[in-house]
Structure formats: C-alpha cells, structure tokens
Design an enzyme around this catalytic site. Structure first.
Site, PDB file in Angstrom:
ATOM      1  N   HIS A  36       0.869  -1.187   0.000  1.00  0.00           N
ATOM      2  CA  HIS A  36       0.000   0.000   0.000  1.00  0.00           C
ATOM      3  C   HIS A  36       0.895   1.223   0.000  1.00  0.00           C
ATOM      4  O   HIS A  36       1.879   1.282   0.744  1.00  0.00           O
ATOM      5  CB  HIS A  36      -0.874  -0.030   1.264  1.00  0.00           C
ATOM      6  N   ARG A  67      -6.709  10.369   0.172  1.00  0.00           N
ATOM      7  CA  ARG A  67      -6.589  10.848  -1.216  1.00  0.00           C
ATOM      8  C   ARG A  67      -7.962  10.968  -1.860  1.00  0.00           C
ATOM      9  O   ARG A  67      -8.207  11.855  -2.669  1.00  0.00           O
ATOM     10  CB  ARG A  67      -5.671   9.912  -2.009  1.00  0.00           C
TER      11      ARG A  67
END
Ligand code: FAD
Length: 604
Positions: free
Chosen positions: A236, A256
């Site tokens: 990740h 995000r």
C-alpha cells in the site's frame, strides 16, 4: 493415547473476520451446526481495522455506475489475470451484500437524500465505497457479530489451528491450541471454511497485525490444496513512517479520495509525471480537474493520486530513490491544503477522517488539518491464496472451502481498495452456503488418532528443545528483514535467488528454535509455531516471483520491467510436489465469455 478436548460441528469456520463471520451466519441459516474459531478475541480480526469502505456499485452518488463498470475496473486493476468469473460474481452481488448489512443494522454515512454515501477510491471509476467515516470495518464487524450472535454459532476464541485433519482425500476437521491454558483442541467437522486473512507479518514493514502469519494459506497447502497468484503482494503506498515505532501503520486511501495530494521534497505533485497508458484517458490533466473530481464534478477525471496502489507505491519509491523524499525516507501526503477550499475547513477533515486525525495526533504529534503527513509504502495485502472454485469457494480438497483474503482469484495482480470488504461478504456468504450443502450431503469423516497425536507432538517440539538455543523471534525478524529487502516492491533474479537460499537457511534455524516456560499464554511458543507458516508463504511468494519474468500489478521486476502478454494467459499454481518439495506449475486462464469481453472493451 492422550485425550483432547473435542468439539463436533457440521461446519467449522476458521477465522472470525468479515469472511468467517459471514460464512458462519450463512451456514447456520442453512440449519447446520457451526463452530467458529479465531486466534484472538472475537471482534479483533483485521476486518475491524478496515478504514476506507466497501466497494459496491450501488450508484447512489453517480448513477453512471453499474456492476459492469465495477467488473471492468476490477479486471483492469488486476491486469487481466483475475479469475473473471469471481470478478463478475463479486461486482454483481456486492450491492446486495451491502444492503443486507444495512438491513442488519449497519449505520453508513448518508447522502443528503438519505441513501448510503459512497466515496472515491483508487482505480474505481465512480465514487463507489460505502463507508462509515474511516471506521467502516468496525461497523461491519459489529453488525455481523450482532447478527451472528443470534444464530446459535459456537465461538472458540483465542484458539489457533495448527493443522487440518483429513479422512483419505477429504477434510475431517482441525487441530489447534488455546492461548489461555495452552491446551489442545480437536475439532471434528464435515466441512471446514478457511477465513484466516493475510500474510503481512512475513515482511518487516506492514499494516498487518500479529495475527497475519499466513496460517490459512499454509494449513491448506499442507492439507494438499493448491495456492495461486502468490507473487502478487500489495504494498500500500501510504503507511506511517515516523516515528519508527509506528512504521507501517496504514494511512487510508480515503485521505486521497477526500482530496489529499502527494508531494515530493520539492513540493511537486509527482504523480502527474507518470500516468500509465491504460489509465491516461481516465486521469485528470491538471490539478484543478483532479480537485473538481474529488468534489463530485461528474465532468472531471480522477487525480493521479487515485491511480492503482501498485503504481502509486512505485512512484513513491522512485521519488525517494531519486533523493526527492521526505526527511524520514517517504514523501508528503497533504490533506491540510483542502481546508481553504471546503466550508468548515479543519472540522470537515476531522469529520471525514476521524481515525486519521487521531492516529497522527496521538502517535506522531501531528495535526493533519494543519500539516502534511510523511508516508511510505507498507506491506498490506496478498492477492494470492487458496485456489478455489469461483462459485462454491471449495478448494481442490473435498470439503475444504476458503474465503476472504486467504482465498485468491478475484484480484488478479492487484486489488482495488474497497474490494476486499466486498469480497469477504460476497464470498464469505457463498463459502458458508456451499460448506453447509457439503455437510448436509456427507457424513463426518474420521481422522486417524496417529495424525492427531503427531500434530500434538509437533506443536510441543519447541518445548522439547528448551530455551538454550536460538529464540523464535530472532528467526522471525531475520525472515521479515530478508523478505522486505529481497522480495519487496522492486525485485530481480539475483535477489530472489538469494532469498530462496536464505529461506532454506532460515528453515534449518527454525527447526532448532526452542522455548522455555509453560504453555499458558506463552507468546514465544506461539511465535515458534507461526514460523512454519511464515516460511511456507514466503517460499511460495519467492518461487512465484522468480517464475514471473515480467512486471504486472503488485509484482515488479527491474530486470523485466515490462508486461509480457504471454504471462497474461496463465496463473502460477503452488502445490506440494514429490518428496514434499514445493512445485510451481502454470494453469491456463479459461477463455472469457464474449459478453464479459465486450463489457471490458466498452469500458476502455
Ligand atoms: C489497516 C487496514 C485497513 C484496511 N482498509 C480496508 C478498506 O477500507 N477496504 C477494504 O476493502 N479493505 C481494507 N483492508 C483490507 C481488509 O481489511 C482485509 O483484507 C479483510 O478484512 C480480510 O478479511 P478476512 O475476513 O479475510 O480476514 P481477517 O479479518 O483478517 O480475519 C482473519 C481471522 O482469522 C483468524 N485466524 C488467523 N489464523 C488463524 C488460525 N491459525 N487459527 C484460528 N484463527 C485464525 C484471525 O484471528 C481472524 O479472526 C484494510 C486492511 C488493513 C490492515
């Protein structure tokens, strides 16, 4: 002949995360008796840690979404080596599974008109993640537990399964120990569902908790089942990197999705520098367009920060290697900048990302509403796992089923964020349903007493060797260090070969590991038993990574940096060969039906 505390269930589910709970609920609803085993306390599975949301094409926020778009996003994200049938089932059934959670009491965040709110996430074309702030997993587990508690399921907490038992070819139960007293438990069952989660603890930097040592993968492999896609490990892009004590802890992609941007030490949004061709048409040309996308403008395309995880992780790696990283070896993730653009500023960020706010405040003394975070890649998820039938989730061992992260197929070379929480409820349900059917159609198998006694003897070997030699943690740390540096985000032939040699040395060391003390709550003993699992999954990952001489999804080879079409036609299957040596074979991917091919073409 020793006596073991013995339990008998029609269906035994190993693992009480989302997949295990959903399987147990479904099996119990079919009228069979169900036992549910978990390594720690009920409710402490990985699922509870899930933050960002559950991917399901409910089309509540953008009515252009549908199962077809979700299917094609999943296949594109997985670079087309996914099991297309699983991807199809998943996309079609996820909305019903989410609505079912709601009917069972899950309180999702809401749209203004009262429907389940959905957010943007990497690789998903439209806002698709049903969520509860950034604590979605907690709500999922709470709901499943509350519902499951009324189904008459027998729960065996703090019990670790160390071996599956067979009767000839078919499954007959499982053997394990309970943490509190260290006593052995024997489970006889007509069908067994593995739902044991991932393998993150094979690596040094990981978002995974202590429980994730590849147990289900290894139990299945040792019982003669096949594993698939093991080279595909997901790193990740955003884990905490500072202070060192919190390295690896996840920073959800939802940051995000809510407008957070990635910057290097020069203050540049480097994600605009490298947009893969197959995502170019869907990616914003400018920072302004990317911002409008995160705020729901349907005419805008997604910012490059929301490209797939494999790509974002590699871009971060590149910036750090080029000397443009942050002070502690990562890059900057900035959500604070949006406070001048949204009403309510800092309060809005806290409301959307409450766990992230507290995580950074408490662990790093940093206020994410005021300052950028320092982040870097962390080992997060494994796409590989037990090879299962796409519809029933049964493995190649009759009566042995697998679901959730420990099973494989749906994700191919890379998983899209949010697709795990939907995978575990879609395929957890199916595994429970088919395991119940199997149990109804078969008698209880009988495992041999010798096999059970042998499992007990092996489990006690570390005590027999005593505490004078090397301890289990030294071997575990050496393994994690090696996997991180030689089988990590960027791989090559020479390093993978060194890792294989290293693994065989570590196996020798693991076989000598001894522990002292007694059997009650003895973490050293448990760590010694975990080593076999960690070494088995590490070997499977390394061998498959050596065989895949190309780069695809989570697997990147700097000696073969391009994707090769020939490698897109098969999967690597791991199984026990002659003399118990690990064998890797190629399994051709079946031809996709014309209607699914057409969907993919239309969505390009
Ligand atoms: C921090 C974090 C955030 C995440 N956020 C998201 C997200 O927003 N959306 C998303 O889709 N995915 C997310 N993921 C991934 C997702 O949470 C997991 O992939 C998913 O929850 C796995 O569910 P599972 O049911 O397969 O296994 P888990 O939830 O991992 O449960 C495994 C169970 O197996 C038990 N077990 C293991 N070994 C044994 C054994 N030997 N004997 C007995 N029991 C055993 C464990 O005790 C546990 O009960 C996140 C992961 C992490 C770590």
């Amino acid at each position: 002949m020793p006596e073991y505390e013995t339990h008998e269930h029609d269906v035994l589910v190993i693992g009480a995360g989302g997949a295990g709970l959903r399987a147990a609920i479904e099996a119990a609803a079919a009228g069979v008796s169900v036992g549910l085993v978990c390594k720690s306390l009920l409710g402490k599975a990985h699922t509870v840690m899930a933050e960002g949301g559950i991917a399901a094409a409910l089309a509540n926020v953008d009515d252009r979404d549908s199962w077809k778009v979700h299917f094609s996003d999943t296949m594109r994200g997985g670079q087309y080596v996914n099991n297309w049938r699983m991807a199809e089932i998943h996309a079609k059934e996820a909305p019903d599974r989410v609505r079912e959670l709601e009917a069972w009491g899950a309180l999702f965040d809401r749209t203004k008109d009262g429907r389940i709110l959905q957010r943007n996430f990497g690789g998903h074309r439209y806002p698709r993640l049903a969520h509860v702030g950034d604590r979605t997993g907690l709500e999922m587990i709470r709901t499943l537990q509350d519902h499951g508690i009324h189904q008459g399921i027998d729960v065996h907490m703090e019990c670790t399964i160390t071996r599956l038992l067979k009767d000839g070819d078919r499954i007959a139960g499982a053997f394990g120990y309970e943490r509190e007293r260290g006593r052995f438990k024997l489970f006889r069952a007509r069908a067994v569902v593995l739902a044991t989660g991932g393998v993150g603890r094979a690596f040094k930097i990981t978002s995974n908790s202590w429980e994730y040592t590849g147990d289900g993968h290894t139990l299945a492999y040792d019982a003669g089942a096949e594993l698939i896609d093991m080279e595909f490990v997901q790193f990740h892009p955003t884990g905490m990197i500072w202070p060192p004590s919190v390295q690896g802890i996840l920073v959800t992609e939802a940051v995000r999705g809510e407008g957070g941007v990635l910057k290097n030490s020069e203050g540049r949004r480097f994600m605009f520098d490298d947009i893969p061709d197959n995502y170019r048409a869907q990616t914003a040309d400018s920072e302004e367009e990317g911002w409008r996308y995160t705020q729901g403008d349907k005419s805008a395309r997604r910012p490059p920060e929301l490209l797939t995880r494999d790509h974002v992780a590699r871009c971060i790696n590149r910036e750090v290697k080029a000397g443009r990283g942050s002070p502690h070896g990562g890059v900057f993730l900035d959500i604070a900048w949006i406070k001048d653009r949204v009403p309510g500023g800092a309060e809005h960020i806290k409301k959307k990302l409450p766990s992230m706010y507290h995580q950074f405040k408490q662990l790093a003394d940093l206020d994410i509403t005021q300052e950028p975070m320092e982040i870097g890649p962390t080992t997060h998820y494994i796409m590989g796992g037990v090879r299962v039938d796409s519809d029933s989730q049964m493995s190649s061992v009759p009566g042995l089923f697998a679901a959730g992260e420990c099973a494989a197929g749906i994700n191919g070379a890379n998983r899209l964020g949010g697709n795990s929480l939907s995978d575990i409820i879609v395929f957890g349900k199916r595994a429970g349903e088919y395991a119940a059917r199997f149990a109804q159609a078969h008698d209880l198998g009988r495992s041999s007493q010798t096999e059970v006694d042998e499992a007990a003897r092996q489990a006690l070997e570390p005590f027999d060797r005593g505490p004078s030699g090397e301890g289990p943690y030294q071997v575990q740390y050496a393994l994690q260090e090696m996997m991180q540096s030689l089988v990590g985000i960027v791989r090559n032939e020479a390093e993978l070969q060194r890792a294989l040699d290293g693994l065989s040395e570590l196996r020798t060391r693991a076989a000598r590991v001894g522990v002292g003390g007694h059997r009650e709550y003895n973490p050293g003993w448990h760590a010694a038993l975990d080593l076999h699992n960690l070494l088995t999954v590490s070997e499977a990952i390394t061998r498959c990574a050596l065989e895949r001489k190309e780069s695809r999804g989570g697997h990147f080879r700097d000696d073969y940096p391009d994707k090769q079409s020939a490698f897109g036609t098969f999967n690597f299957v791991v199984r026990k060969g002659s003399g118990d040596a690990m064998e890797i074979v190629r399994a051709p991917i079946p031809d996709m039906p014309a209607e699914l091919k057409q969907i993919i073409e239309e969505m390009k």
